[in-house]
Design a protein around this motif. Structure first.
Motif, short mmCIF file in Angstrom:
data_model
loop_
_atom_site.label_atom_id
_atom_site.label_comp_id
_atom_site.label_asym_id
_atom_site.label_seq_id
_atom_site.Cartn_x
_atom_site.Cartn_y
_atom_site.Cartn_z
N PHE A 228 0.61 -1.09 -0.10
CA PHE A 228 -0.25 -0.20 -0.01
C PHE A 228 1.16 1.15 0.39
CE2 PHE A 228 -2.28 3.39 3.00
CZ PHE A 228 -3.71 3.07 1.58
N THR B 255 0.70 2.61 -4.07
CA THR B 255 -1.33 3.46 -3.89
C THR B 255 -0.11 4.37 -3.72
OG1 THR B 255 -2.19 1.48 -3.29
CG2 THR B 255 -3.08 3.15 -2.43
N GLY C 118 -8.86 -8.81 0.45
CA GLY C 118 -9.00 -7.67 -0.77
C GLY C 118 -7.11 -7.69 -0.47
N ILE C 119 -6.77 -7.17 0.92
CA ILE C 119 -5.04 -7.17 0.66
C ILE C 119 -4.73 -8.15 0.43
CG2 ILE C 119 -3.31 -6.93 2.80
CD1 ILE C 119 -4.83 -5.12 4.25
N PHE D 142 -4.59 -7.85 -3.46
CA PHE D 142 -3.81 -6.50 -3.48
C PHE D 142 -2.26 -7.33 -3.70
CE2 PHE D 142 -1.69 -3.16 -2.59
CZ PHE D 142 -1.53 -2.37 -3.98
N MET E 197 -10.01 -3.46 -4.56
CA MET E 197 -8.26 -3.21 -4.13
C MET E 197 -7.34 -3.56 -5.06
SD MET E 197 -7.93 -3.79 0.04
CE MET E 197 -9.22 -3.66 1.39
N SER F 124 -5.23 -0.47 -4.74
CA SER F 124 -5.17 1.19 -3.27
C SER F 124 -6.35 0.12 -2.19
CB SER F 124 -6.37 2.00 -4.12
OG SER F 124 -6.27 2.95 -2.63
N ILE F 125 -5.69 0.47 -1.16
CA ILE F 125 -6.31 -0.63 -0.06
C ILE F 125 -7.65 0.39 0.56
CG2 ILE F 125 -5.88 -1.34 2.31
CD1 ILE F 125 -3.44 -2.94 1.65
N GLY G 34 -10.43 0.75 -1.57
CA GLY G 34 -11.69 -0.40 -0.55
C GLY G 34 -11.94 -1.13 0.30
#
Length: 430
Positions: free
Chosen positions: A84, A88, A138-139, A142, A381, A386-387, A390
């Protein structure tokens, strides 16, 4: 002295067992000294300095956890949070890495205050389990996307955005071999499976002439390029609020979940199912994050790999202190970091992705009002890279869906306020 510090007899352990547990934990998480410098180098940071910062931040976190909280839990810069930070905050939003470090430092202060004033329980209880699981998954997705990109298996395409890379290329083949090796060794419960995979792929690459040998042992690189380079003033601007919140949010739930899971495995919970000295453990985590930001690395957090040391018999902070000593010893092996290619560390990222997405099994898929926000948070995400996006979309969709479905009893003031703030941020300050 050790008995007085760690109360070994009271925890039914001894120095030999604790040292063995420390070595076991270190072997399962030492991959971070290869992965983190490569990850943050993509943000424009000096790889050698980040390597030193990674080792020092991990050592500081482990020492605080061991000596103050007296838990066999090791810390290091967290996976997911480093992605992240790089992809991001720096590469997509174009903030300088110095400002990103400032955001990490501020999030560490906030996390410390939340722990000190015991607000953390209110926050944790205010966020539905479905959202927590969805964000964790989600992470994981990602990280998986980044791993495939670093391996060359996924490449850009002007028509379809992404497409399949050249699977016959050496990097892709080596990344695939590394991942399969990790899975096979993990299934066979081989300690340090990720480290074995990284070193095996690196050795093959050296023999094939695909990477340059830079040595094994040397004095540590200079920390000057990243030491105290954080920019706190610019990290306080309005646009950084959601980023700071994302750092806090992910670290809070990651750390809390890790501490409880590891404590359950080590039978450290009290009769009420609570972890004694939880406040000290959380403050150790946040203190390590602040120290890491000053040294030059992304958020430092507790590692679930600590469970391997607990399985080996670790029960006190002496285990964490041993891990700290081993991270300090790593400082003299910096040439290895320059030797390890990106496709050798990509399998480690994908392996962590597999572990993190496993939480989706806890979702009630029969309740569509729970399932839909989870999928929205998890899918957006990697697709928005992008965390924080999300997290925001997960909160907003959960609140709106529950309101329209008449399930207002599942909402609370904290959830409503955060959803409104996220909606305003995405609409006006994105």
């Amino acid at each position: 002295m050790l008995e007085a510090l760690f109360k070994l007899k009271a925890h039914n352990t001894c120095v030999k067992t604790e040292v063995l547990a420390g070595f076991t934990t270190f072997l399962t998480m030492a991959y971070i000294v290869f992965v983190n410098p490569n990850m943050l180098a993509a943000a424009g940071m000096d790889q050698g300095a980040v390597f030193v910062a990674t080792c020092l931040a991990a050592a500081i976190g482990c020492l605080i956890m061991g000596l103050w909280a007296n838990y066999p839990i090791a810390l290091a810069p967290g996976m997911g949070l480093n992605a992240f930070f790089t992809f991001t905050v720096v590469n997509q939003l174009h903030y300088p890495w110095e400002v990103a470090l400032g955001a990490v430092f501020i999030s560490g202060i906030c996390f410390f205050l939340l722990s000190a004033f015991r607000i953390r329980e209110w926050i944790i209880n205010s966020i539905p389990m479905a959202l927590r699981v969805g964000i964790g998954a989600g992470i994981g997705l990602f990280l998986g996307f980044i791993a495939l990109k670093n391996a060359g298996l996924v490449v850009d395409n002007p028509a379809t955005f992404v497409t399949l890379g050249n699977i016959a290329s050496f990097p892709v083949a080596m990344a695939a071999l590394g991942f399969f090796l990790i899975i096979a060794l993990s299934y066979r419960q081989v300690t340090g499976s990720v480290m074995v995979s990284i070193l095996a792929v690196t050795i093959i690459s050296l023999l094939a002439g695909q990477t340059e040998y830079q040595g094994i042992v040397s004095m540590p690189p200079s920390l000057t390029p990243t030491l105290m380079q954080l920019n706190i003033a610019d990290a306080l601007e309005v646009g950084m609020i959601s980023i700071i919140f994302a750092f806090i949010f992910v670290d809070l739930f990651d750390t809390s979940g890790t501490l409880i899971a590891v404590a359950q495995k080590g039978k450290m919970l009290d009769k009420q199912g609570r972890l004694p000295r939880l406040g000290k453990a959380l403050m150790a985590d946040s203190s390590a994050s602040m120290a890491g930001a000053m040294l030059g690395t992304s958020t430092t957090t507790s590692y679930i790999e600590s469970a391997s040391g607990i399985e080996a018999g670790g029960r006190t902070g002496l285990t964490a202190v041993v891990v700290a000593g081993l991270f300090l010893l790593c400082l003299f092996f910096s040439p290895l970091v320059g030797t390890v290619p990106a496709y050798a560390t990509a399998p480690a990222l994908f392996y962590v992705a597999v572990l993190m997405t496993g939480g989706l099994t806890h979702i009630n898929w029969d309740d569509i009002t729970d399932a839909a926000p989870v999928v929205i948070a998890a899918v957006t995400m990697p697709l928005t890279f992008s965390i924080s996006n999300g997290i925001a979309l997960g909160f907003i969709s959960y609140t709106i869906i529950k309101l329209l479905s008449g399930k207002t009893s599942q909402l609370n003031p904290a959830l409503l306020i955060l959803s409104v703030l996220f909606l305003v941020k995405l609409s006006l300050f994105n």
